[in-house]
Design a protein around this motif. Structure first.
Motif, mmCIF file in Angstrom:
data_model
loop_
_atom_site.group_PDB
_atom_site.id
_atom_site.type_symbol
_atom_site.label_atom_id
_atom_site.label_comp_id
_atom_site.label_asym_id
_atom_site.label_seq_id
_atom_site.Cartn_x
_atom_site.Cartn_y
_atom_site.Cartn_z
ATOM 1 N N UNK A 1 0.888 -1.440 -0.152
ATOM 2 C CA UNK A 1 -0.083 -0.080 0.024
ATOM 3 C C UNK A 1 0.859 1.422 0.064
ATOM 4 N N UNK A 2 1.860 1.243 0.938
ATOM 5 C CA UNK A 2 2.552 2.386 0.887
ATOM 6 C C UNK A 2 3.811 2.636 -0.237
ATOM 7 N N UNK A 3 4.070 1.731 -0.774
ATOM 8 C CA UNK A 3 4.902 1.744 -2.034
ATOM 9 C C UNK A 3 4.119 2.451 -3.060
ATOM 10 N N UNK A 4 2.759 1.949 -3.193
ATOM 11 C CA UNK A 4 1.967 2.684 -4.307
ATOM 12 C C UNK A 4 1.690 4.373 -3.870
ATOM 13 N N UNK B 1 -7.968 5.112 1.501
ATOM 14 C CA UNK B 1 -7.899 6.529 1.877
ATOM 15 C C UNK B 1 -9.177 7.380 1.512
ATOM 16 N N UNK B 2 -9.634 8.529 2.318
ATOM 17 C CA UNK B 2 -10.512 9.564 1.605
ATOM 18 C C UNK B 2 -10.124 10.104 0.379
ATOM 19 N N UNK B 3 -11.114 10.377 -0.518
ATOM 20 C CA UNK B 3 -10.596 10.805 -1.871
ATOM 21 C C UNK B 3 -9.888 12.321 -1.645
ATOM 22 N N UNK B 4 -10.487 12.943 -0.659
ATOM 23 C CA UNK B 4 -9.982 14.129 -0.448
ATOM 24 C C UNK B 4 -8.522 14.327 -0.060
ATOM 25 N N UNK B 5 -8.051 13.444 0.318
ATOM 26 C CA UNK B 5 -6.821 13.432 0.849
ATOM 27 C C UNK B 5 -5.746 12.297 0.284
ATOM 28 N N UNK B 6 -6.369 11.814 -0.894
ATOM 29 C CA UNK B 6 -5.649 10.617 -1.453
ATOM 30 C C UNK B 6 -4.385 10.960 -2.505
ATOM 31 N N UNK C 1 -5.703 2.699 9.642
ATOM 32 C CA UNK C 1 -6.165 1.964 8.762
ATOM 33 C C UNK C 1 -5.868 1.901 7.239
ATOM 34 N N UNK C 2 -5.875 3.262 6.732
ATOM 35 C CA UNK C 2 -5.432 3.344 5.186
ATOM 36 C C UNK C 2 -4.141 3.159 4.966
ATOM 37 N N UNK C 3 -3.070 3.183 6.160
ATOM 38 C CA UNK C 3 -1.653 3.067 5.756
ATOM 39 C C UNK C 3 -1.389 1.624 6.191
ATOM 40 N N UNK C 4 -1.955 0.929 7.042
ATOM 41 C CA UNK C 4 -1.368 -0.493 7.511
ATOM 42 C C UNK C 4 -2.490 -1.531 7.394
ATOM 43 N N UNK C 5 -2.210 -2.667 7.368
ATOM 44 C CA UNK C 5 -3.389 -3.713 7.261
ATOM 45 C C UNK C 5 -4.175 -4.027 8.422
ATOM 46 N N UNK C 6 -5.327 -4.035 8.203
ATOM 47 C CA UNK C 6 -6.374 -4.118 9.414
ATOM 48 C C UNK C 6 -6.639 -5.783 9.565
#
Lengths: 386, 304
Positions: A231-234, B122-127, B209-214
């Motif tokens: 995820x972070x690579x992308x 990630x939320x679109x606004x910050x992606x 959660x958007x950065x790491x695996x849940x």
């Protein structure tokens, strides 16, 4: 007189028949896999792949009814040994199938084989038992651990990648993985990074990759580590540097990695899109029953059940005859070509697979090219099977 | 040089995430004198609830709000059913019981959501991302996360130092009996602190959660880091937690990225690739030991 003899003969035949009907031989086996903790999804794949094969044969393998005990090793060698010992002392088993992880395999190898029971590993492929310490009662249906990593090394060499950045977790399997990659990689390794197994943020490694500007990245980052890395690579936009990997992008982690994983490469012996009739039937039936895309763990486990099926069909339950039948590997593997080497580890082809999106929107790895043909693991020559 | 800046930014952002988790833990520990090992599973629960609510309510933001509230409410339920009976008991009992809660919730999450890891986009606004150094784009989301941590720290400091509730929290931390003798409902105060702490941990879980695996057990490693933070910062101190979270985040990230190069320069051959990573993972504990040697009660102790 003749009547009496005939009647007696009929009687005894009947008695024999009913006696046989009362006690038909039952095939008893145990599937031991990691079914709790962070890595449980791998064990579930092993359990489900095996269960599918048994179910498709109406609860029988080799024509004999099967009694399967499923055990959770909790990824703890001591727990696995205690459970296996208890099981083998209290009941007769014909086969033990498992485990997922090499540390557990090292622990249960002795208790199982010294009890005269076959141990068939559908995933773990320790080098220890592939060479001098090979055993006549151990069969491995997956691969020898070094092999998948060396696939990426070979591919990087043939592609002419000159500078490689390689990463693995800081434990023995991680070091083995990078050694496996380097065994077939001829270019320069610009950085060899070991990260803690519990590291959650890979951003600092990613920044290092961006600064080093390698031609290729190779990672062995199983489970959550790989999900975070992908995820972070992308997110870091490093799309121009190809990533080769092992056990980092597979069907067990793809649902969590999502579209970020598309394009990542993986060295493997199997992929869901492999074009063999046995494999198409397996993948379709598996997804229908369990509602998720199988990974290598499930495929290898399915093959294990098919191997047992073929051997029992040919040899019944006699231990020595079973072994000879197992060695023949006379079954239609989902991988196509499959046979055992002298050390009871497979001789098979290895491929480079790439993550792609299927028409139904699910992600899977797809075979791109064959990298190694009928590859024999590097330890097989040392094995003198007794 | 740019690499150093990037790594410092990464460290800062890890520090802010740690602060969100450690803030609740340090208040509960400091004010109630209660060792709550189950704080890490609140973080995990927040992430899972975030994924679930984002799917149901259709979006990251509603997921964030609903999951934080739900995590806070769940914390209060746990407090009512289990933790309340532990306040008067020894620390060993507290550790045992809350450890039991960890195991139960980890497996519970697995039963409800399965063991395969989940994803929260990630939320679109910050992606989107911006160019930070040659070849590396930095996600705006990470910057937003760091800023959120700063804002929460500011708000907490305001509440603790500038309001009546904050005054009672500080008073409760330094002398519990006296506060309740003065007619303050100390139980209610505890519940409030507990609920806010649980909510913050859940909030951090959704943000991460958007950065790491849940996945189950995702809170276990962070819990250890959070304890390092509150030990360095001094239990009960928001200011200490903030500073210590920054120190831990920076030392850990910068250490990991630099110590291997350092080891390569000093040592040679295979030894350097072993010493580097080993040293890097020990670094924050060495810092903790050093701080404790100089200031045994942490940087900003509440009780001296």
């Amino acid at each position: 007189m003749l009547k009496q003899v005939l009647a007696a003969g009929l009687m005894s035949a009947l008695v024999a028949a009913t006696a046989q009907a009362q006690t038909p031989p039952i095939l008893k086996m145990t599937v031991i896999a990691t079914l709790s903790g962070p890595q449980a999804s791998l064990g579930e794949q092993v359990r489900d792949g095996f269960a599918l094969a048994v179910e498709q044969r109406g609860g029988k393998l080799g024509g004999l009814p099967v009694e399967v005990t499923v055990m959770d090793d909790e990824l703890k060698p001591d727990v696995a040994v205690t459970k296996i010992r208890g099981l083998l002392e209290s009941s007769h088993q014909d086969f033990v199938v498992g485990p997922v992880f090499s540390v557990v395999m090292a622990a249960i190898f002795k208790p199982v084989t010294s009890a005269g029971v076959f141990l068939i590993s559908p995933n773990a492929g320790l080098s220890t038992f592939a060479g001098k310490a090979c055993s006549k009662d151990l069969f491995v249906t997956s691969y020898q651990n070094d092999q998948p990593h060396s696939v990426s090394g070979e591919f990087a060499t043939t592609q002419g990648y000159k500078r490689a950045f390689i990463i693995a977790p800081n434990y023995q399997a991680g070091r083995d993985a990078l050694t496996g990659f380097k065994s077939r990689y001829k270019g320069e390794v610009v950085s060899e990074d070991y990260v803690p197994l519990n590291q959650m943020d890979m951003q600092s490694e990613i920044a290092k990759i961006a600064a080093a500007k390698p031609d290729v990245v190779f990672v062995f980052l199983p489970g959550g580590l790989g999900i975070n890395f992908v995820k972070q690579y992308r997110q870091a936009g490093l799309t121009n540097i190809p990533v080769l990997s092992t056990f980092t992008v597979d069907e067990s982690t793809l649902p969590a990695e999502g579209d970020a994983a598309i394009g990542f490469y993986s060295g493997t012996n199997w992929a869901p899109n492999m074009d063999t009739p046995a494999n198409k039937a397996f993948v379709a039936a598996f997804e229908k029953k369990f509602n998720y895309v199988p990974a290598t763990y499930a495929a290898q486990s399915f093959d294990t059940a098919m191997l047992i099926d073929s051997a029992v069909k040919a040899a019944g339950l006699d231990h020595d005859r079973l072994r000879t039948a197992l060695e023949k590997a006379d079954f239609a593997s989902v991988r196509g070509s499959f046979k055992f080497g002298v050390n009871h580890y497979p001789i098979q082809d290895f491929y480079l697979a790439q993550v792609a999106k299927r028409p139904d929107g699910k992600l899977q790895t797809e075979i791109r090219s064959k990298v190694l043909t009928a590859d024999v693991d590097p330890y097989a020559a040392e094995c003198k099977m007794q | 040089m740019t690499l150093l800046v990037v790594q410092a930014l990464n460290g800062f952002q890890l520090g802010m995430l740690l602060f969100l988790i450690a803030a609740g833990l340090t208040l509960v520990f400091g004010v109630m004198n209660f060792v709550n090992l189950a704080h890490g599973v609140q973080y995990m629960l927040g992430a899972y609830l975030g994924v679930m609510f984002a799917r149901i309510a259709g979006g990251f933001w509603s997921g964030l709000i609903l999951a934080s509230l739900a995590a806070g409410a769940f914390g209060l339920v746990l407090e009512r059913l289990i933790f309340r009976h532990l306040y008067a008991r020894s620390e060993l009992d507290q550790v045992l019981a809350t450890f039991g809660v960890i195991i139960t919730l980890n497996e519970g999450v697995r039963l409800v959501w399965g063991s395969a890891p989940l994803e929260l986009p990630m939320p679109d606004a910050l992606s989107h991302s911006f160019q930070l150094m040659d070849g590396l784009r930095y996600p705006v989301y990470r910057v937003a996360l760091a800023v959120t941590g700063l804002v929460v720290a500011g708000l907490l400091a305001l509440v603790v130092n500038g309001t009546r509730a904050g005054m009672l929290i500080r008073a409760g931390a330094s002398n519990q009996e006296m506060v309740s003798a003065l007619g303050v409902d100390i139980g209610r105060l505890f519940r409030m602190v507990f609920g806010v702490g649980a909510m913050l941990a859940g909030f951090a879980g959704v943000l991460a959660a958007p950065l790491v695996s849940v996945e189950p057990n995702m809170g276990d490693n962070l819990l250890i880091l959070a304890f390092v933070v509150i030990v360095i910062g001094g239990t009960g101190s928001i200011r200490g937690a903030f500073l210590a979270a920054l120190i831990v985040g920076l030392v850990d990230t910068l250490g990991r990225s630099m110590i291997t190069d350092f080891a390569h320069a000093v040592l040679s051959g295979p030894a350097s690739s072993r010493v580097g990573p080993a040293l890097a993972s020990m670094l924050i504990y060495l810092v903790m030991a050093a701080v404790l040697a100089v200031r045994p009660a942490g940087l900003f102790p509440l009780r001296s």
